[in-house]
Design an enzyme around this catalytic site. Structure first.
Site, short mmCIF file in Angstrom:
data_model
loop_
_atom_site.label_atom_id
_atom_site.label_comp_id
_atom_site.label_asym_id
_atom_site.label_seq_id
_atom_site.Cartn_x
_atom_site.Cartn_y
_atom_site.Cartn_z
N LYS A 1 0.87 -1.18 0.00
CA LYS A 1 0.00 0.00 0.00
C LYS A 1 0.91 1.23 0.00
O LYS A 1 1.94 1.25 0.69
CB LYS A 1 -0.87 -0.03 1.26
N SER B 1 -9.74 2.06 2.84
CA SER B 1 -8.86 2.78 1.98
C SER B 1 -7.82 1.92 1.25
O SER B 1 -7.20 2.40 0.30
CB SER B 1 -8.11 3.83 2.82
N SER C 1 -10.00 -0.40 7.05
CA SER C 1 -9.42 -0.31 5.70
C SER C 1 -8.71 -1.54 5.17
O SER C 1 -8.37 -1.57 3.99
CB SER C 1 -8.45 0.86 5.64
N1 GLN Z 1 -13.32 4.40 6.41
C1 GLN Z 1 -12.64 4.82 7.58
C2 GLN Z 1 -12.16 6.25 7.44
O1 GLN Z 1 -12.45 6.83 6.45
C3 GLN Z 1 -11.50 3.90 7.89
C4 GLN Z 1 -10.31 4.14 7.05
C5 GLN Z 1 -9.14 3.32 7.47
O2 GLN Z 1 -9.28 2.31 8.12
N2 GLN Z 1 -7.97 3.82 7.13
O3 GLN Z 1 -11.53 6.80 8.29
#
Ligand code: GLN
Length: 485
Positions: free
Chosen positions: A77, A152, A176
């Site tokens: 990532k 994400s 995410s």
């Molecule tokens: N969807 C969540 C956010 O927007 C989690 C994102 C994540 O786990 N990085 O913060």
């Protein structure tokens, strides 16, 4: 097919010289370069270095000094710093940033012989649930290009689902790893907070962020977690707990295992098909000797508001380092220092990131700290207490990963509340710091979805074992967009 093989099978094939590391890496590079124009799963490719590393691994293999995972093609990532490689966190702010050092995760996986073929696309600074917040454009879900891959870590999930690499790294602050794993039909685990070093991982919300593997199966996840986990003196929040061999946890019979069925997770808001699939999995676990016990996590309903105060608050502090001075994006011809800060940050960050910096700064401000930030921390404690009580009765908690299968691109971009609701089942384990994984458990209208298993602190082995026992008896994790097209 090489790209359907598990890590263990690939290592066997390499040992038997059915193909070389170079042939293996070339196979995945060919797939990735073919698919990426449509999927947009990668921000940067590292094909050239990957080929050189593959040749090097072939040499080490031939003289018997190869490390344990020599030659396994993976992807990182783009939130993990990789020395000499552009590392963007999906943001224009870091579009020109070439990392001068590697994250501990990157270093460990590379020392184990894995070969990274590229950096995967992601929501900007890991803020999002659909990958639509990336400066580099949305990622398409390999199961249907009309729908999002989740976020994400959407690029990593899409790359593994489309078999463009054997496995990928992800990070999970509120879901995410698990939510995109669910939407792309792969396996992903967010370990206990502190299990894996965060050093070199670009910070979003430091008390919640945790790295983890995204793979085709629980067995592959166990193999990667063995390498990724462990104390790191460079990260004072990493845990000094010994790392078990997770692959040795995979053959435990389920007899006597107590599985918690959390009543708050089922009912309103959950797609009934997902509920049915989870019930079917529970019956299978029961048939294998597990006992199902109903539990309650009453504070879960407050998790989303608490998270969307705490995560932006921490983000507002973490992102203050991007000032246009030291590194990253700088605006053109600033008239003075204030203008430099203001325009560099206004132009360098995307809308969602700016919104969260504003919300976070507000929640931390002297006049509102008690009303918002402190309240959110109190809810966090209640959530942790709920889990502590539940784990007095059960060994693992079973639930859905997401309320639905992947939604259409653009469907939720103008409705942040409905986007934030994506995280409803995943966010509580981040707030409590608990390990949790998502594993493919069914398909609806051609799209996969996952089952979530939450464990007690440092009980990753038991989560992976339950998923592995399920995967021994089912084929959901083997389905691919190609084979079902
Ligand atoms: N969807 C969540 C956010 O927007 C989690 C994102 C994540 O786990 N990085 O913060």
């Amino acid at each position: 097919m090489i790209h359907e093989q598990s890590i263990r099978e690939i290592l066997n094939s390499l040992d038997k010289k059915e193909y070389s590391c170079r042939e293996l890496v070339d196979h995945f590079i060919a797939r990735a370069s073919d698919a990426n124009a449509s999927l947009n799963a990668f921000i940067t490719d590292t094909y050239e270095t990957a080929r050189n590393e593959a040749d090097h691994m072939d040499m080490l293999r031939s003289n018997g000094t190869a490390p344990s995972l020599a030659g396994i093609p993976i992807a990182h990532k783009d939130i993990f710093c990789a020395r000499g490689v552009k590392t963007t966190a999906g943001s224009l702010m870091l579009d020109n940033f070439v990392a001068p050092y590697s994250a501990t995760v990157v270093e460990k996986l590379s020392a184990a012989g894995t070969i990274s073929i590229g950096k995967t696309n992601m929501d900007e600074f890991a803020m999002g649930s659909s990958n639509e917040n990336s400066h580099y454009g949305p990622v398409k879900n390999p199961w249907s290009e009309k729908v999002v891959p989740g976020g994400s870590s959407g690029g990593s999930a899409a790359a593994v689902a489309a078999r463009l690499c054997v496995a990928a790294t992800g990070t999970d602050t509120g879901g995410s790893i698990r939510q995109p794993a669910s939407m792309c039909g792969i396996t992903g685990i967010k370990p206990t907070y502190g299990r894996i070093s965060r050093w070199g991982m670009i910070a979003y919300a430091s008390s919640l962020d945790q790295a983890g593997p995204m793979t085709k199966s629980a067995e592959d996840a166990a193999i990667l977690l063995n390498i990724m986990a462990g104390y790191d003196e460079k990260d004072s929040t990493s845990a000094e707990q010994p790392v078990p061999d997770y692959t040795k946890c995979l053959n435990e019979p389920l007899k006597g295992l107590k599985l918690g069925f959390c009543k708050e997770y089922f009912g309103d808001g959950l797609d009934p098909k997902i509920e049915i699939a989870i019930q079917t999995a529970l019956r299978q676990f029961e048939a294998q000797g597990a006992e199902i016990i109903e539990i309650s996590l009453p504070s879960s309903k407050h998790a989303i508001p608490a998270y969307y105060v705490i995560a932006p608050a921490e983000a507002s502090a973490n992102l203050s380092r991007y000032d246009g001075v030291r590194y990253g994006y700088r605006c053109e011809t600033p008239v003075d220092l204030a203008d430099l800060y203001k325009r560099s940050r206004s132009e360098g960050f995307g809308d969602e990131v700016k919104q969260r910096i504003i919300v976070g700064s507000f929640a931390l401000s002297a006049g509102y700290y008690d009303a918002y930030y402190k309240k959110a921390q109190q809810i966090r404690r209640l959530i942790k207490n709920d889990f502590a009580q539940a784990f007095e009765q059960v060994d693992l908690i079973i639930g859905p990963t997401t309320p639905s299968t992947a939604f259409n691109l653009g469907e939720k971009t103008s409705d942040p509340i409905s986007m934030y609701l994506q995280d409803i089942y995943t966010i509580t384990s981040n707030l409590a710091g608990l390990p949790a994984g998502s594993f493919p458990v069914g398909m609806e209208a051609g799209l996969p979805f996952g089952l979530q298993i939450i464990g007690n602190y440092f009980d990753e082995g038991r989560i992976l074992n339950l998923a592995h026992q399920f995967q021994l008896e089912s084929d959901w994790h083997r389905l691919t967009p190609e084979a079902t097209a």
